[in-house]
Design an enzyme around this catalytic site. Structure first.
Site, PDB file in Angstrom:
ATOM      1  N   ASP A   1       0.865  -1.164   0.000  1.00  0.00           N
ATOM      2  CA  ASP A   1       0.000   0.000   0.000  1.00  0.00           C
ATOM      3  C   ASP A   1       0.917   1.234   0.000  1.00  0.00           C
ATOM      4  OD1 ASP A   1      -2.136   1.664  -0.080  1.00  0.00           O
ATOM      5  OD2 ASP A   1      -3.215   0.764   1.585  1.00  0.00           O
TER       6      ASP A   1
HETATM    7  C1  NOJ Z   1      -3.974   3.968   0.077  1.00  0.00           C
HETATM    8  C2  NOJ Z   1      -5.158   3.063   0.176  1.00  0.00           C
HETATM    9  O1  NOJ Z   1      -5.130   2.333   1.382  1.00  0.00           O
HETATM   10  C3  NOJ Z   1      -5.256   2.088  -0.981  1.00  0.00           C
HETATM   11  O2  NOJ Z   1      -6.426   1.355  -0.857  1.00  0.00           O
HETATM   12  C4  NOJ Z   1      -5.177   2.831  -2.274  1.00  0.00           C
HETATM   13  O3  NOJ Z   1      -5.348   1.946  -3.341  1.00  0.00           O
HETATM   14  C5  NOJ Z   1      -3.848   3.547  -2.334  1.00  0.00           C
HETATM   15  N1  NOJ Z   1      -3.765   4.506  -1.249  1.00  0.00           N
HETATM   16  C6  NOJ Z   1      -3.623   4.262  -3.668  1.00  0.00           C
HETATM   17  O4  NOJ Z   1      -4.382   5.384  -3.759  1.00  0.00           O
END
Ligand code: NOJ
Length: 765
Positions: free
Chosen positions: A299
């Site tokens: 993530d």
């Molecule tokens: C953080 C989020 O937790 C995740 O779900 C997302 O896909 C990413 N940022 C990218 O934006």
């Protein structure tokens, strides 16, 4: 292989062919021959890549705008362009639109040594430009076909804008509505969650990933992010293997078994290990046990965060821990690109780890057909004609209607009459065109949803008056900012009272703004934020004929409303077509059919509250004293249970039959029940099948969903709905993560919600 390997030199080509022949003999971890041509292409390519180029594939950069997380050190545009040109970037996120995608792709393909195309990711969570209901709302439809279609449309639009990879579906099970991200998932149940995960993966990926209108999906967040302690975002998670394997992992497993091409890990730790560094999850379970051959992306900067967790000293250690644990790609963390090549050169990481990770990423790029045509998603004509087309709005309206849940309808106050009723529409969200778009709608236009006022105006000849009543908050809410709730400005209440007094029915639209749920939007209270409760009670004192339309991204604790307000509609955030969908339900053009995918608590103190809890040794008040499992100030039961949802008609269940005559190993238990539409309208019902394993070596929940059927019945029609269960569907995971099936007695329940008492039983021999 139509890539620039051919450009590199005619000298390298025979080497690639020779290596393809050699790799043909490879076996995978299960000793299956891995001789498919993509494996050969990947292996051949890896052989001519430098260590920096291989590490480059493991590096995912955010574009130059739209940051969806904190921007880390080294995240400047100059460094990113420089790395792109060197071939040190495997993919980009938040670059969208054909022009922009073509721009970065051109650098990767034409300016780097090997010309390896980028994978282009984006959070296409509930639509791209045409916005469908938030995922939690869609899950309330229990309509797998409509859910798949919604993801299909999202993929069609996103791929026309240059995107070939979505960070969806989020398949995190959660039992905690304080956690704002419940809006992005399928609710609390692993069975329903698994079915929805499969539908969404199919919708995004289609039958053939190499088509220009399908995109790679991503099962996230692996794993247990939905169980962050006290519902607080990015918090810690501590849980048993029994819960992990039986409750958290099933939707991930279902996604993996149904071909999802990527996984994303999560921001939480699990039992002390930040999950980006969890070998147990990523290697032992996902890659070894489940044989997943796609790739895992971290993530946003979650590999760096291993340092902040206090599990790695510095970036070097974080890179080592995450890559050896099986995190293949570093999202905007800049850790792999800065550290991994050196670690390999110093002999501290085996190059095979890098080859494996880069190989997994290249495999998905080959599957997407990017090597055949890196610009296949970059067609301006398609972009112009497809995005936002009328048929997409029709589908968004269709699933929006199906997502609405009728929570309460005393004295059949609903549906409203189309003529001859004086209606007042009141509330801060009643004419909001932005909030219904929900949280993840980065590519949609602001204020582009049909508001409820607009929808109602289009559907009625009634006299309709409107007053906002109060502001929900001060200033403007956005994806990145924290909203300041209005707690003092009551100026508009009087106008609202005046129109309410003078009406036959008051429709009130209250709840949460689209940016009050979603990532980083945890709450400690689940009431109607700000002055909304005060407004509701004030209106109630002048006119009790209220229809409350809730617009929210999570279950709310609305005990007062449930007791006093005669009709309540759970209207979530329904996307672009919100107002039309709500109006069709209010006026009875659509008979509501949604069922809650998540329990509504009476108050925050009951959380976590969910239908499939363990019985406990003192579940009932056997002796009439205080010594049983309960609260002294509130019932144990929820406000609205999982699976609950009314219709403008009524359904009766009868004649539950369980046929075990042929029952044995691999032979199914056949279950059937008659359902009659006993009301005055045609309607849809979700018939739900639950079991209870009465005695087991590990305590089993009091009910577990094991099947459901969405059926439509005319007035007075009776149909027989059948389910079957194999022994394999009756097992569970023990603390070692092993699936076991134990003979014994089972209760079986069928009905229109999880509190159904219609019951029979059978014995598994
Ligand atoms: C953080 C989020 O937790 C995740 O779900 C997302 O896909 C990413 N940022 C990218 O934006």
């Amino acid at each position: 292989m139509n890539l620039k390997i051919i450009k590199i030199s005619t000298f390298v080509l025979p080497l690639i062919l020779l290596s393809m022949f050699i790799t043909n003999l490879k076996l995978d971890s299960k000793n299956h021959p891995m001789n498919d041509s993509i494996t050969q292409k990947v292996d051949s390519l890896l052989q001519i890549m430098t260590i920096e180029e291989k590490v480059g594939q493991m590096n995912l950069y955010n574009g130059f705008w739209d940051a969806t997380g904190p921007v880390p050190e080294g995240g400047d545009a100059k460094t990113k362009y420089d790395h792109l040109r060197k071939g040190w970037v495997g993919g980009m996120l938040n670059v969208r639109g054909v022009k922009n995608v073509r721009g970065v792709q051109k650098i990767a393909v034409e300016e780097t040594r090997l010309g390896i195309p980028l994978i282009i990711g984006f959070d296409v969570i509930h639509g791209y430009k045409t916005i469908s209901p938030i995922p939690l709302a869609e899950s309330a439809s229990w309509d797998l076909e409509a859910i798949e279609n919604s993801a299909r449309i999202a993929a069609t639009e996103a791929s026309a804008a240059g995107i070939n990879w979505t960070f969806a579906p989020m398949v995190d099970i959660s039992r905690d509505p304080r956690w704002g991200r419940v809006m992005e998932g399928a609710g609390e149940d692993p069975f329903l969650g698994s079915k929805i995960a499969i539908a969404r993966v199919k919708g995004f990926q289609g039958e053939d990933l190499s088509q220009p209108n399908t995109i790679a999906a991503c099962a996230k967040h692996f794993a247990a992010y939905g169980f962050v302690e006290s519902g607080r975002e990015y918090n810690t998670v501590d849980m048993s293997n029994v819960k992990l394997f039986n409750t958290v992992l099933p939707p991930f497993k279902a996604a993996a078994e149904n071909g999802v091409r990527t996984f994303m890990n999560s921001f939480n730790d699990l039992n002390g290990i930040p999950v980006s560094g969890s070998k147990f999850l990523q290697r032992d379970i996902l890659k070894d046990k489940w044989n997943f051959n796609g790739f895992v992306v971290s993530d946003w900067a979650s590999i760096n965060e291993i340092i902040y967790w206090g599990h790695a000293k510095n970036k070097k250690e974080a890179a080592f821990i995450a890559s050896t644990a099986g995190s293949d790609m570093d999202m905007e963390g800049h850790v792999y690109v800065q550290e991994l090549a050196e670690l390999v050169k110093a002999g501290q990481i085996d190059e095979a780890i890098i080859d494996e990770a880069a190989g997994r990423i290249l495999r998905v790029k080959f599957e997407l057909g990017l090597f055949d045509n890196p610009y296949k998603y970059c067609n301006e004509e398609r972009e112009k004609s497809i995005i936002g087309q009328a048929s997409h709005h029709e589908a968004a309206l269709d699933i929006a209607k199906k997502s609405i849940v009728l929570l309460k309808n005393e004295n059949n106050i609903l549906p409203l009459k189309k003529e001859g009723q004086k209606i007042a529409l009141i509330g801060p969200l009643a004419n909001d065109k932005n909030s219904p778009l929900g949280s993840w709608r980065l590519a949609s236009e602001d204020n582009s949803a049909v508001s409820i006022l607009e929808g109602m105006e289009a559907y009625t000849k009634n006299e309709l008056s409107y007053a906002k009543g109060i502001e929900l908050f001060k200033g403007q809410a956005t994806f990145r900012n924290q909203v300041e709730i209005n707690k003092g400005d009551r100026q508009g209440i009087e106008e609202a009272l005046n129109i309410a007094k003078d009406s036959d029915v008051v429709v009130m639209v209250l709840g949460e703004h689209g940016f009050q749920s979603g990532e980083a939007r945890s709450r400690t209270e689940l009431n109607l934020p700000g002055l909304q409760q005060e407004l509701l009670e004030a209106i109630y004192h002048v006119n009790k004929n209220i229809v409350l339309v809730l617009q929210n991204g999570r279950p709310l604790a609305i005990e007062w409303a449930a007791e006093h307000i005669p009709a309540i509609i759970e209207g979530w955030q329904l996307g672009s077509e919100t107002g039309n969908a709500i109006a069709q339900v209010l006026y009875g053009d659509y008979n509501p059919s949604g069922k809650l995918p998540m329990t509504f608590p009476r108050n925050v103190g009951q959380i976590p509250i969910y239908y499939n809890y363990n019985n406990t040794g003192r579940a009932t008040n056997r002796e009439g004293n205080v010594f049983w499992s309960h609260y002294i100030d509130k019932e144990n039961s929820p406000l609205y249970p999982f699976g609950h949802g009314l219709s403008y008609t009524t359904f009766k269940y009868s004649d539950l039959k369980v046929d075990t005559s042929n029952y044995g190993k691999n032979i199914k238990v056949e279950i059937s029940v008659d359902i009659t539409n006993s009301g005055k309208r045609k309607g849809k019902e979700v018939a739900q099948l639950y079991i209870r394993d009465k005695v087991a070596s590990i305590v089993r929940p009091i009910k577990e969903l094991k099947g459901f059927e969405l059926v439509e019945l005319d007035t007075n029609q009776t149909i027989t709905v059948s389910f079957s269960l194999t022994a394999n569907e009756l097992g569970f995971y023990n603390n070692d993560g092993n699936y076991i099936i134990e003979p014994g007695d089972f209760d079986v329940f069928v009905g229109g919600s999880s509190v159904t008492e219609i019951k029979s039983e059978f014995t598994l021999k």
